[in-house]
Design a protein around this motif. Structure first.
Motif, PDB file in Angstrom:
ATOM      1  N   HIS A  88     -11.081   2.487   8.776  1.00 36.04           N
ATOM      2  CA  HIS A  88     -12.184   2.917   7.937  1.00 36.04           C
ATOM      3  C   HIS A  88     -12.672   1.705   7.131  1.00 36.04           C
ATOM      4  O   HIS A  88     -11.868   0.914   6.659  1.00 36.04           O
ATOM      5  CB  HIS A  88     -11.694   4.024   6.994  1.00 36.04           C
ATOM      6  CG  HIS A  88     -12.792   4.651   6.196  1.00 36.04           C
ATOM      7  ND1 HIS A  88     -13.245   4.112   5.011  1.00 36.04           N
ATOM      8  CD2 HIS A  88     -13.533   5.755   6.423  1.00 36.04           C
ATOM      9  CE1 HIS A  88     -14.215   4.882   4.525  1.00 36.04           C
ATOM     10  NE2 HIS A  88     -14.418   5.871   5.372  1.00 36.04           N
ATOM     11  N   PRO A  89     -14.008   1.525   6.969  1.00 37.79           N
ATOM     12  CA  PRO A  89     -14.527   0.334   6.270  1.00 37.79           C
ATOM     13  C   PRO A  89     -13.902   0.078   4.900  1.00 37.79           C
ATOM     14  O   PRO A  89     -13.769  -1.076   4.477  1.00 37.79           O
ATOM     15  CB  PRO A  89     -16.021   0.642   6.130  1.00 37.79           C
ATOM     16  CG  PRO A  89     -16.299   1.828   6.952  1.00 37.79           C
ATOM     17  CD  PRO A  89     -15.046   2.368   7.506  1.00 37.79           C
ATOM     18  N   ALA A  90     -13.465   1.123   4.199  1.00 36.33           N
ATOM     19  CA  ALA A  90     -12.901   0.899   2.863  1.00 36.33           C
ATOM     20  C   ALA A  90     -11.631   0.054   2.934  1.00 36.33           C
ATOM     21  O   ALA A  90     -11.188  -0.501   1.932  1.00 36.33           O
ATOM     22  CB  ALA A  90     -12.566   2.249   2.215  1.00 36.33           C
ATOM     23  N   TYR A  91     -11.036  -0.046   4.125  1.00 34.70           N
ATOM     24  CA  TYR A  91      -9.781  -0.810   4.244  1.00 34.70           C
ATOM     25  C   TYR A  91     -10.050  -2.257   4.647  1.00 34.70           C
ATOM     26  O   TYR A  91      -9.123  -3.048   4.756  1.00 34.70           O
ATOM     27  CB  TYR A  91      -8.875  -0.163   5.298  1.00 34.70           C
ATOM     28  CG  TYR A  91      -8.191   1.081   4.803  1.00 34.70           C
ATOM     29  CD1 TYR A  91      -8.890   2.256   4.611  1.00 34.70           C
ATOM     30  CD2 TYR A  91      -6.843   1.074   4.511  1.00 34.70           C
ATOM     31  CE1 TYR A  91      -8.285   3.390   4.144  1.00 34.70           C
ATOM     32  CE2 TYR A  91      -6.213   2.223   4.042  1.00 34.70           C
ATOM     33  CZ  TYR A  91      -6.950   3.371   3.863  1.00 34.70           C
ATOM     34  OH  TYR A  91      -6.330   4.500   3.402  1.00 34.70           O
ATOM     35  N   ASN A  92     -11.318  -2.611   4.893  1.00 34.91           N
ATOM     36  CA  ASN A  92     -11.592  -3.983   5.325  1.00 34.91           C
ATOM     37  C   ASN A  92     -11.203  -4.968   4.229  1.00 34.91           C
ATOM     38  O   ASN A  92     -11.502  -4.748   3.043  1.00 34.91           O
ATOM     39  CB  ASN A  92     -13.090  -4.141   5.628  1.00 34.91           C
ATOM     40  CG  ASN A  92     -13.425  -3.444   6.933  1.00 34.91           C
ATOM     41  OD1 ASN A  92     -12.537  -3.216   7.751  1.00 34.91           O
ATOM     42  ND2 ASN A  92     -14.676  -3.084   7.123  1.00 34.91           N
ATOM     43  N   GLY A  93     -10.515  -6.043   4.655  1.00 35.83           N
ATOM     44  CA  GLY A  93     -10.193  -7.107   3.707  1.00 35.83           C
ATOM     45  C   GLY A  93      -9.064  -6.752   2.754  1.00 35.83           C
ATOM     46  O   GLY A  93      -8.830  -7.470   1.790  1.00 35.83           O
ATOM     47  N   LYS A  94      -8.359  -5.654   3.005  1.00 37.83           N
ATOM     48  CA  LYS A  94      -7.274  -5.283   2.079  1.00 37.83           C
ATOM     49  C   LYS A  94      -5.949  -5.327   2.827  1.00 37.83           C
ATOM     50  O   LYS A  94      -5.886  -5.037   4.009  1.00 37.83           O
ATOM     51  CB  LYS A  94      -7.504  -3.871   1.543  1.00 37.83           C
ATOM     52  CG  LYS A  94      -8.802  -3.781   0.779  1.00 37.83           C
ATOM     53  CD  LYS A  94      -8.836  -2.720  -0.261  1.00 37.83           C
ATOM     54  CE  LYS A  94     -10.073  -2.852  -1.120  1.00 37.83           C
ATOM     55  NZ  LYS A  94     -11.299  -3.161  -0.350  1.00 37.83           N
ATOM     56  N   HIS A  95      -4.905  -5.708   2.104  1.00 39.84           N
ATOM     57  CA  HIS A  95      -3.570  -5.720   2.703  1.00 39.84           C
ATOM     58  C   HIS A  95      -2.961  -4.341   2.562  1.00 39.84           C
ATOM     59  O   HIS A  95      -3.030  -3.729   1.489  1.00 39.84           O
ATOM     60  CB  HIS A  95      -2.685  -6.744   1.990  1.00 39.84           C
ATOM     61  CG  HIS A  95      -3.096  -8.154   2.265  1.00 39.84           C
ATOM     62  ND1 HIS A  95      -2.909  -8.739   3.510  1.00 39.84           N
ATOM     63  CD2 HIS A  95      -3.714  -9.076   1.496  1.00 39.84           C
ATOM     64  CE1 HIS A  95      -3.382  -9.975   3.460  1.00 39.84           C
ATOM     65  NE2 HIS A  95      -3.879 -10.213   2.274  1.00 39.84           N
ATOM     66  N   VAL A  96      -2.389  -3.856   3.658  1.00 46.17           N
ATOM     67  CA  VAL A  96      -1.760  -2.532   3.666  1.00 46.17           C
ATOM     68  C   VAL A  96      -0.276  -2.726   3.960  1.00 46.17           C
ATOM     69  O   VAL A  96       0.073  -3.413   4.931  1.00 46.17           O
ATOM     70  CB  VAL A  96      -2.418  -1.635   4.745  1.00 46.17           C
ATOM     71  CG1 VAL A  96      -1.748  -0.282   4.796  1.00 46.17           C
ATOM     72  CG2 VAL A  96      -3.901  -1.476   4.447  1.00 46.17           C
ATOM     73  N   PHE A  97       0.567  -2.140   3.102  1.00 45.07           N
ATOM     74  CA  PHE A  97       2.010  -2.369   3.227  1.00 45.07           C
ATOM     75  C   PHE A  97       2.759  -1.055   3.412  1.00 45.07           C
ATOM     76  O   PHE A  97       2.304  -0.001   2.954  1.00 45.07           O
ATOM     77  CB  PHE A  97       2.556  -3.039   1.961  1.00 45.07           C
ATOM     78  CG  PHE A  97       2.134  -4.471   1.801  1.00 45.07           C
ATOM     79  CD1 PHE A  97       1.240  -4.842   0.823  1.00 45.07           C
ATOM     80  CD2 PHE A  97       2.636  -5.444   2.647  1.00 45.07           C
ATOM     81  CE1 PHE A  97       0.835  -6.154   0.670  1.00 45.07           C
ATOM     82  CE2 PHE A  97       2.245  -6.770   2.500  1.00 45.07           C
ATOM     83  CZ  PHE A  97       1.348  -7.117   1.511  1.00 45.07           C
ATOM     84  N   VAL A  98       3.930  -1.152   4.058  1.00 43.57           N
ATOM     85  CA  VAL A  98       4.878  -0.034   4.091  1.00 43.57           C
ATOM     86  C   VAL A  98       5.814  -0.249   2.905  1.00 43.57           C
ATOM     87  O   VAL A  98       6.390  -1.335   2.759  1.00 43.57           O
ATOM     88  CB  VAL A  98       5.692  -0.042   5.403  1.00 43.57           C
ATOM     89  CG1 VAL A  98       6.763   1.040   5.358  1.00 43.57           C
ATOM     90  CG2 VAL A  98       4.781   0.166   6.600  1.00 43.57           C
ATOM     91  N   VAL A  99       5.891   0.750   1.986  1.00 49.30           N
ATOM     92  CA  VAL A  99       6.728   0.585   0.796  1.00 49.30           C
ATOM     93  C   VAL A  99       7.823   1.641   0.809  1.00 49.30           C
ATOM     94  O   VAL A  99       7.592   2.777   1.234  1.00 49.30           O
ATOM     95  CB  VAL A  99       5.901   0.706  -0.516  1.00 49.30           C
ATOM     96  CG1 VAL A  99       4.890  -0.396  -0.615  1.00 49.30           C
ATOM     97  CG2 VAL A  99       5.258   2.065  -0.649  1.00 49.30           C
ATOM     98  N   GLN A 100       8.999   1.228   0.353  1.00 51.07           N
ATOM     99  CA  GLN A 100      10.141   2.152   0.276  1.00 51.07           C
ATOM    100  C   GLN A 100      10.396   2.463  -1.194  1.00 51.07           C
ATOM    101  O   GLN A 100      10.738   1.545  -1.965  1.00 51.07           O
ATOM    102  CB  GLN A 100      11.385   1.487   0.887  1.00 51.07           C
ATOM    103  CG  GLN A 100      12.680   2.207   0.601  1.00 51.07           C
ATOM    104  CD  GLN A 100      12.732   3.604   1.192  1.00 51.07           C
ATOM    105  OE1 GLN A 100      12.545   3.787   2.380  1.00 51.07           O
ATOM    106  NE2 GLN A 100      12.948   4.614   0.348  1.00 51.07           N
TER     107      GLN A 100
END
Lengths: 92, 87
Positions: free
Chosen positions: A16-28
């Motif tokens: 989705h465009p809102a996620y462009n340029g953003k880092h997405v992480f798996v967090v515990q």
């Protein structure tokens, strides 16, 4: 909001465009004593965190829209802060 | 948001107006190790991002409605990313 440790990074090209340029992480999620508790979540980084950091995550509905000033932001869990130190008493 | 594996499709002729032309996928929430966690969900895929067998990121909250172009939809789970690699 909850404390969490960043485990892995999610790399994606179709999104989705809102996620462009953003880092997405798996967090515990972790307890103050940094022991893992519960299932992992996926969170969008907003403070330049990296793998291995202890962070504060969370977010209310629609918060991402304001924080990122986007028209539409289907984002719920945000990484808001990188923790330097935690002082805490014992807990159950 | 959560990680998930797309394990199926849902076909429905009669549904609310906002869901017309929008794919409904059956997604099994997973951990990054691949271990399933929780029961499978029906997730809207307005962006046509994923198909069966793909690993996706889904948003499960009222924010899911904002994955739609109109920003308004009676959903609380939507696909927002098609995952290439988790490293």
């Amino acid at each position: 909001m909850f404390l969490a440790k960043i485990k892995k990074r999610v790399v994606s090209t179709r999104k989705h465009p809102a996620y462009n340029g953003k880092h997405v992480f798996v967090v515990q999620p972790v307890n103050p004593d940094l022991k893992a508790v519960g299932n992992e979540w996926v969170a969008v980084d907003y403070v330049g965190a990296s793998i291995g950091d202890i962070v504060v995550c969370g977010g209310a509905p629609g918060v991402a829209q304001q924080v990122f000033q986007l028209d539409y932001a289907p984002i719920r869990t945000l990484i808001m802060a990188i923790v330097d130190k935690i002082d805490f008493r014992d807990f159950q | 948001m959560k990680l998930g594996n797309v394990i199926g499709n849902v076909w429905a002729e009669r549904k609310v107006k906002q869901l017309h032309g929008c794919r409904l996928l059956v997604v099994q929430p997973i951990q990054s190790s691949g271990r399933p966690c929780g029961s499978p969900l029906v997730v809207a895929d307005p962006g046509r991002l994923a198909g069966i067998g793909d690993t996706v990121v889904i948003v499960t909250s009222t924010d899911a409605a904002q994955a739609f172009d109109s920003g308004v939809a009676p959903v609380n789970a939507a696909v927002v990313e098609l995952v290439d690699i988790i490293q």
